[in-house]
Design a protein around this motif. Structure first.
Motif, short mmCIF file in Angstrom:
data_model
loop_
_atom_site.label_atom_id
_atom_site.label_comp_id
_atom_site.label_asym_id
_atom_site.label_seq_id
_atom_site.Cartn_x
_atom_site.Cartn_y
_atom_site.Cartn_z
N ARG A 55 0.83 -1.18 0.00
CA ARG A 55 0.00 0.00 0.00
C ARG A 55 0.88 1.25 0.00
N GLY A 56 0.61 2.16 -0.92
CA GLY A 56 1.38 3.39 -0.96
C GLY A 56 2.60 3.25 -1.83
N ALA A 57 3.11 4.39 -2.29
CA ALA A 57 4.24 4.38 -3.21
C ALA A 57 5.56 4.27 -2.47
N SER A 58 5.64 4.77 -1.24
CA SER A 58 6.90 4.79 -0.51
C SER A 58 6.93 3.68 0.53
N ALA A 59 8.16 3.30 0.89
CA ALA A 59 8.33 2.25 1.89
C ALA A 59 7.93 2.79 3.26
N PRO A 60 7.38 1.95 4.11
CA PRO A 60 6.99 2.40 5.45
C PRO A 60 8.22 2.79 6.27
N PRO A 61 8.10 3.72 7.21
CA PRO A 61 9.25 4.13 8.01
C PRO A 61 9.70 3.01 8.94
N LEU A 62 10.99 2.96 9.24
CA LEU A 62 11.51 1.94 10.14
C LEU A 62 10.92 2.11 11.54
N LEU A 63 10.79 3.36 11.98
CA LEU A 63 10.21 3.64 13.29
C LEU A 63 8.69 3.73 13.16
N ASN A 64 8.03 2.62 13.42
CA ASN A 64 6.57 2.58 13.38
C ASN A 64 6.05 1.73 14.52
N ILE A 65 4.75 1.80 14.77
CA ILE A 65 4.17 1.15 15.94
C ILE A 65 4.38 -0.36 15.93
N ALA A 66 4.33 -0.98 14.75
CA ALA A 66 4.51 -2.44 14.68
C ALA A 66 5.92 -2.83 15.10
N ASN A 67 6.92 -2.10 14.61
CA ASN A 67 8.31 -2.39 14.98
C ASN A 67 8.58 -2.07 16.44
N VAL A 68 7.95 -1.01 16.95
CA VAL A 68 8.10 -0.67 18.36
C VAL A 68 7.60 -1.81 19.24
N LEU A 69 6.47 -2.39 18.87
CA LEU A 69 5.93 -3.52 19.64
C LEU A 69 6.85 -4.74 19.56
N THR A 70 7.44 -4.96 18.39
CA THR A 70 8.38 -6.07 18.24
C THR A 70 9.60 -5.88 19.13
N VAL A 71 10.14 -4.65 19.15
CA VAL A 71 11.30 -4.35 20.00
C VAL A 71 10.91 -4.48 21.47
N LEU A 72 9.70 -4.02 21.82
CA LEU A 72 9.23 -4.17 23.20
C LEU A 72 9.21 -5.63 23.60
N ARG A 73 8.75 -6.50 22.70
CA ARG A 73 8.72 -7.93 23.00
C ARG A 73 10.13 -8.47 23.23
N LEU A 74 11.07 -8.03 22.43
CA LEU A 74 12.47 -8.44 22.62
C LEU A 74 12.99 -7.99 23.98
N ILE A 75 12.61 -6.79 24.40
CA ILE A 75 13.06 -6.27 25.69
C ILE A 75 12.43 -7.04 26.84
N LEU A 76 11.17 -7.45 26.65
CA LEU A 76 10.47 -8.17 27.71
C LEU A 76 11.01 -9.58 27.93
N VAL A 77 11.66 -10.15 26.93
CA VAL A 77 12.17 -11.52 27.07
C VAL A 77 13.16 -11.64 28.23
N PRO A 78 14.23 -10.80 28.30
CA PRO A 78 15.14 -10.93 29.46
C PRO A 78 14.46 -10.60 30.78
N VAL A 79 13.47 -9.71 30.76
CA VAL A 79 12.71 -9.41 31.99
C VAL A 79 11.97 -10.67 32.45
#
Length: 205
Positions: free
Chosen positions: A12-36
């Motif tokens: 969807r859309g002509a340009s690539a989605p930004p790296l910093l987006n809510i989906a990636n933020v949630l993925t990084v949050l999950r990675l952070i929660l693993v050691p916790v």
């Protein structure tokens, strides 16, 4: 999960989605929660295990949310394709290993699941040079059964319920783990057969 590049949102859309987006933020949050989660599970006491369970459930919820957001909003990125399965496996496999460390799950079950999950993940990445392997038909069922079993074994039921009810819920969790083990192996075989067909040029994806 935000790993499916063929979803409508991915184009969807002509340009690539930004790296910093809510989906990636949630993925990084999950990675952070693993050691916790791991740290909490290694602490003594039912209270710490309950806290570990809550962290695991929150992380599991982010797994579902990031995929939905990535597909619906066209936020699928190369980072997400790589980080999402890593976060998924890190969370699930660490839970299986820690349950075995705690004596809540047989080690042979954990080993079978770990070998299957890591082996199929590596194989899918290797096969990307030829084709994108379609998700296994039983993949969602496998994940659901694994989550039910893991959460059922993580929760310190005796904190809230009489021993009899706690034993019943624990038995249900073990039944879910048993079913998950069967589906995990069957879907693993399905992936291997699919990879063989692709390698022989009998299937294109």
């Amino acid at each position: 999960m935000n790993t499916t590049a063929t979803e409508p949102g991915a184009t969807r859309g002509a340009s690539a989605p930004p790296l910093l987006n809510i989906a990636n933020v949630l993925t990084v949050l999950r990675l952070i929660l693993v050691p916790v989660f791991i740290w909490l599970m290694l602490q003594p006491g039912h209270g710490m295990r309950l806290a570990a369970t809550i962290v695991f459930v929150v992380a599991a919820i982010t797994d579902k949310l990031d995929g939905q957001l990535a597909r619906s909003r066209g936020l699928i990125t190369s980072f997400g394709k790589i980080a999402d399965p890593i976060a998924d496996k890190a969370l699930t496999l660490s839970a299986f290993i820690l349950l075995s460390v705690a004596g809540r799950l047989w080690w042979w079950v954990t080993i079978v699941i770990v070998v299957r999950e890591l082996g199929i993940t590596v194989m899918r990445f290797v096969m990307l040079r030829r084709a994108v392997m379609a998700a296994s038909r039983g993949g969602k069922l496998k994940t659901t059964l694994q989550m039910i079993g893991i959460i059922g074994l993580l929760v310190p039921w005796t904190m809230f319920l009489p021993e009899l009810f706690a034993e019943v819920l624990t038995a249900i969790a073990y039944a879910a783990i048993g079913a998950a083990l069967v589906v995990t192996v069957v879907t693993g075989v399905d992936y291997v057969l699919q990879a063989r067909r692709i390698a022989r040029g009998e299937e294109t994806v």
